[in-house]
Design an enzyme around this catalytic site. Structure first.
Site, PDB file in Angstrom:
ATOM      1  N   CYS A 123       0.501  -1.706  -0.494  1.00 11.29           N
ATOM      2  CA  CYS A 123       0.253   0.118  -0.077  1.00 11.29           C
ATOM      3  C   CYS A 123       0.545   1.149   0.697  1.00 11.29           C
ATOM      4  CB  CYS A 123      -1.191  -0.222   1.060  1.00 11.29           C
ATOM      5  SG  CYS A 123      -1.884  -1.538   1.223  1.00 11.29           S
ATOM      6  N   HIS A 256      -2.896   7.154   2.050  1.00  8.74           N
ATOM      7  CA  HIS A 256      -3.623   6.164   1.827  1.00  8.74           C
ATOM      8  C   HIS A 256      -5.414   5.627   2.337  1.00  8.74           C
ATOM      9  CE1 HIS A 256      -4.136   1.995   0.788  1.00  8.74           C
ATOM     10  NE2 HIS A 256      -3.604   1.327   1.820  1.00  8.74           N
ATOM     11  N   ASN A 286     -10.066   0.135  -0.443  1.00  8.83           N
ATOM     12  CA  ASN A 286      -9.244  -0.109  -0.172  1.00  8.83           C
ATOM     13  C   ASN A 286      -8.130  -0.874  -1.127  1.00  8.83           C
ATOM     14  OD1 ASN A 286      -5.625  -0.504   0.706  1.00  8.83           O
ATOM     15  ND2 ASN A 286      -6.079  -1.328   2.294  1.00  8.83           N
TER      16      ASN A 286
HETATM   17  N1  ACO Z   1     -19.016  -8.449   9.034  1.00  6.03           N
HETATM   18  C1  ACO Z   1     -19.621  -8.939  10.485  1.00  6.03           C
HETATM   19  N2  ACO Z   1     -18.273  -9.201  11.820  1.00  6.03           N
HETATM   20  C2  ACO Z   1     -17.404  -8.742  11.031  1.00  6.03           C
HETATM   21  C3  ACO Z   1     -16.506  -8.927  10.053  1.00  6.03           C
HETATM   22  C4  ACO Z   1     -17.562  -8.830   9.001  1.00  6.03           C
HETATM   23  N3  ACO Z   1     -17.096  -8.316   7.359  1.00  6.03           N
HETATM   24  N4  ACO Z   1     -14.837  -9.235  10.042  1.00  6.03           N
HETATM   25  C5  ACO Z   1     -15.272  -9.454  11.379  1.00  6.03           C
HETATM   26  N5  ACO Z   1     -16.289  -9.376  12.092  1.00  6.03           N
HETATM   27  C6  ACO Z   1     -16.696  -9.356  13.236  1.00  6.03           C
HETATM   28  C7  ACO Z   1     -15.383 -10.049  14.024  1.00  6.03           C
HETATM   29  O1  ACO Z   1     -15.442 -11.803  14.102  1.00  6.03           O
HETATM   30  C8  ACO Z   1     -15.169 -10.135  15.230  1.00  6.03           C
HETATM   31  O2  ACO Z   1     -15.962 -10.551  16.066  1.00  6.03           O
HETATM   32  P1  ACO Z   1     -16.434 -11.736  17.403  1.00  6.03           P
HETATM   33  O3  ACO Z   1     -15.976 -10.439  18.671  1.00  6.03           O
HETATM   34  O4  ACO Z   1     -18.073 -12.833  18.176  1.00  6.03           O
HETATM   35  O5  ACO Z   1     -15.111 -12.603  17.002  1.00  6.03           O
HETATM   36  C9  ACO Z   1     -15.794  -8.853  15.760  1.00  6.03           C
HETATM   37  O6  ACO Z   1     -16.388  -8.205  14.276  1.00  6.03           O
HETATM   38  C10 ACO Z   1     -15.113  -7.728  16.011  1.00  6.03           C
HETATM   39  O7  ACO Z   1     -13.131  -8.591  15.185  1.00  6.03           O
HETATM   40  P2  ACO Z   1     -12.741  -6.954  15.020  1.00  6.03           P
HETATM   41  O8  ACO Z   1     -11.618  -7.700  14.394  1.00  6.03           O
HETATM   42  O9  ACO Z   1     -11.644  -7.635  16.262  1.00  6.03           O
HETATM   43  O10 ACO Z   1     -13.151  -5.691  14.527  1.00  6.03           O
HETATM   44  P3  ACO Z   1     -11.795  -4.685  14.162  1.00  6.03           P
HETATM   45  O11 ACO Z   1     -12.741  -3.811  15.415  1.00  6.03           O
HETATM   46  O12 ACO Z   1     -10.755  -4.484  14.951  1.00  6.03           O
HETATM   47  O13 ACO Z   1     -11.947  -4.288  12.776  1.00  6.03           O
HETATM   48  C11 ACO Z   1     -10.895  -3.796  11.335  1.00  6.03           C
HETATM   49  C12 ACO Z   1     -11.817  -5.121  11.873  1.00  6.03           C
HETATM   50  C13 ACO Z   1     -12.013  -2.498  10.068  1.00  6.03           C
HETATM   51  C14 ACO Z   1     -10.070  -4.340  10.284  1.00  6.03           C
HETATM   52  C15 ACO Z   1     -10.165  -2.974  12.372  1.00  6.03           C
HETATM   53  O14 ACO Z   1      -8.960  -4.132  12.820  1.00  6.03           O
HETATM   54  C16 ACO Z   1      -8.889  -2.230  11.077  1.00  6.03           C
HETATM   55  O15 ACO Z   1      -9.714  -0.674  11.212  1.00  6.03           O
HETATM   56  N6  ACO Z   1      -7.763  -2.406  11.333  1.00  6.03           N
HETATM   57  C17 ACO Z   1      -7.000  -1.625  10.080  1.00  6.03           C
HETATM   58  C18 ACO Z   1      -6.426  -2.508   9.267  1.00  6.03           C
HETATM   59  C19 ACO Z   1      -6.404  -2.278   7.707  1.00  6.03           C
HETATM   60  O16 ACO Z   1      -7.347  -0.833   7.556  1.00  6.03           O
HETATM   61  N7  ACO Z   1      -6.349  -2.645   6.772  1.00  6.03           N
HETATM   62  C20 ACO Z   1      -6.462  -1.976   5.323  1.00  6.03           C
HETATM   63  C21 ACO Z   1      -4.869  -2.340   5.337  1.00  6.03           C
HETATM   64  S1  ACO Z   1      -3.603  -1.956   6.031  1.00  6.03           S
HETATM   65  C22 ACO Z   1      -3.071  -1.252   4.746  1.00  6.03           C
HETATM   66  O17 ACO Z   1      -3.770  -0.652   4.069  1.00  6.03           O
HETATM   67  C23 ACO Z   1      -1.950   0.105   5.531  1.00  6.03           C
END
Ligand code: ACO
Length: 329
Positions: A123, A256, A286
């Site tokens: 990225c 990004h 993304n």
């Molecule tokens: N729909 C519904 N529920 C979901 C989904 C979905 N698509 N995906 C995960 N869940 C659930 C999980 O199973 C979990 O359930 P549980 O608590 O029963 O186990 C719950 O939601 C919370 O999951 P987390 O992974 O803890 O969710 P979080 O609040 O961390 O959000 C996210 C996830 C959005 C990916 C977050 O971690 C984030 O923003 N990370 C940054 C990563 C990012 O943006 N990456 C992009 C690529 S990297 C880059 O470009 C630099």
């Protein structure tokens, strides 16, 4: 030797999104047929994403790169035969080799034997490629450089993994850089820390004619989130200091486009109002190395970004890699 009075100016931009647009609701109903539950509400509140574009089976990264490049060359008024170097930032090349940059050169009909290679920094790829191009221009080696960020991340997604497949989309963006005595790219900073390789990766590889290991994207979302906000603030301030500017001097921040929470976090830390940030993550998801040039092209074409504006672009991604450039447009 670097010529102190030689700069790289962006003289044209272009972009391409594949025609298939998939909203969160549509993706949720497609995933429901696999027994996987998600919703527009979950995706939007955590990421800011409403929709993304996906390629069809016939489209490859170089096809998206071609359209973005043609637009950028046209906007710049540059004859493709005068391009001295083609850089394509991608982690989703058409094939293992030749490079997507060489495939793009051929599709553009460029017959001048100009140099062409890919840059792989996930990225952060566009920030890396732009900085590499700037070095070639400032050293006086090349005059006209085509820099492209192009990706088909949908090919890496496991549609049985709801925590990653809702986040990414496909697309391409391109800029034409030209050597100029007028300021363009003012300063850049690039970094990497391979110690975090495993928090965002596609570990599979080709071995003996087959894929060895997992060829789907793997991400530890929480770890990425924590790292991203921290390094993005630092690298932004580093590039600004090199350019002898402060955040208040910026007209536009083009981060990004991974997640609106990360983007707003950076904006807040730099003390910038959200209105000064170009946001496309809602419509594109993304798109990895394509996200910054896609957002740049959109804001140039709709008239928000004007000549003389100061822009900060910054990326963070797998590797881990991160980087930023301060540009006078
Ligand atoms: N729909 C519904 N529920 C979901 C989904 C979905 N698509 N995906 C995960 N869940 C659930 C999980 O199973 C979990 O359930 P549980 O608590 O029963 O186990 C719950 O939601 C919370 O999951 P987390 O992974 O803890 O969710 P979080 O609040 O961390 O959000 C996210 C996830 C959005 C990916 C977050 O971690 C984030 O923003 N990370 C940054 C990563 C990012 O943006 N990456 C992009 C690529 S990297 C880059 O470009 C630099």
């Amino acid at each position: 030797m670097t010529h102190t009075n030689l700069y790289s100016r962006i003289i044209g931009t272009g972009s391409c999104l594949p025609p298939t647009r998939v909203t969160n609701e549509e993706l949720a109903s497609q995933l429901a047929t696999r027994g996987i539950e998600t919703s527009d509400e979950w995706i939007f509140t955590r990421t800011g994403i409403r929709a993304r574009h996906f390629v069809n089976a016939e489209q490859n990264t170089s096809d998206l790169a071609l359209i973005a490049s043609q637009q950028a060359l046209e906007a710049a008024g540059v004859d493709p035969q005068t391009v001295d170097l083609i850089l394509v930032a991608t982690s989703t090349p058409d094939c293992i080799f030749p490079s997507t940059a060489c495939l793009l050169q051929n599709k553009l009909g460029i017959r001048n034997n100009c140099a062409a290679f890919d840059v792989q920094a996930v990225c952060s790829g566009f920030a890396y490629a732009l900085t590499v191009a700037d070095q070639f221009i400032r050293s006086g080696t090349y005059r006209t450089v085509l820099v492209v960020g192009a990706e088909t991340f949908s090919r890496l997604l496991d549609f049985n993994d709801r925590s990653t497949c809702v986040l990414f989309g496909d697309g391409a963006g391109a800029v034409v850089l030209r050597a100029s005595e007028e300021p363009g790219i003012l300063a850049s900073a690039l970094h990497a820390d391979g110690g975090h390789a495993d928090i965002l990766c596609v570990p599979g590889r080709v071995n003996a004619g087959a894929i060895a290991g997992n060829a789907f994207l793997h991400m530890d979302g929480q770890a990425v989130l924590k790292l991203a906000v921290n390094v993005l603030e630092k690298v932004a301030l580093e590039a600004l200091a090199k350019a002898q500017l402060s955040p208040a001097d910026l007209d536009w921040l083009i981060p990004h486009q991974a997640n609106i929470r990360i983007m707003q976090g950076t904006c807040r830390k730099l003390g910038l109002p959200f209105e000064r940030m170009v946001v496309t993550v809602d419509q594109h998801g993304n798109t990895s190395a394509a996200s910054i040039p896609l957002a740049l092209d959109q804001a140039v074409r709709d008239g928000r970004i004007k000549r003389g504006h100061h822009i900060l672009i910054e990326g963070v991604g797998g590797g881990f890699t991160w980087g930023a450039s301060v540009i006078r447009f």
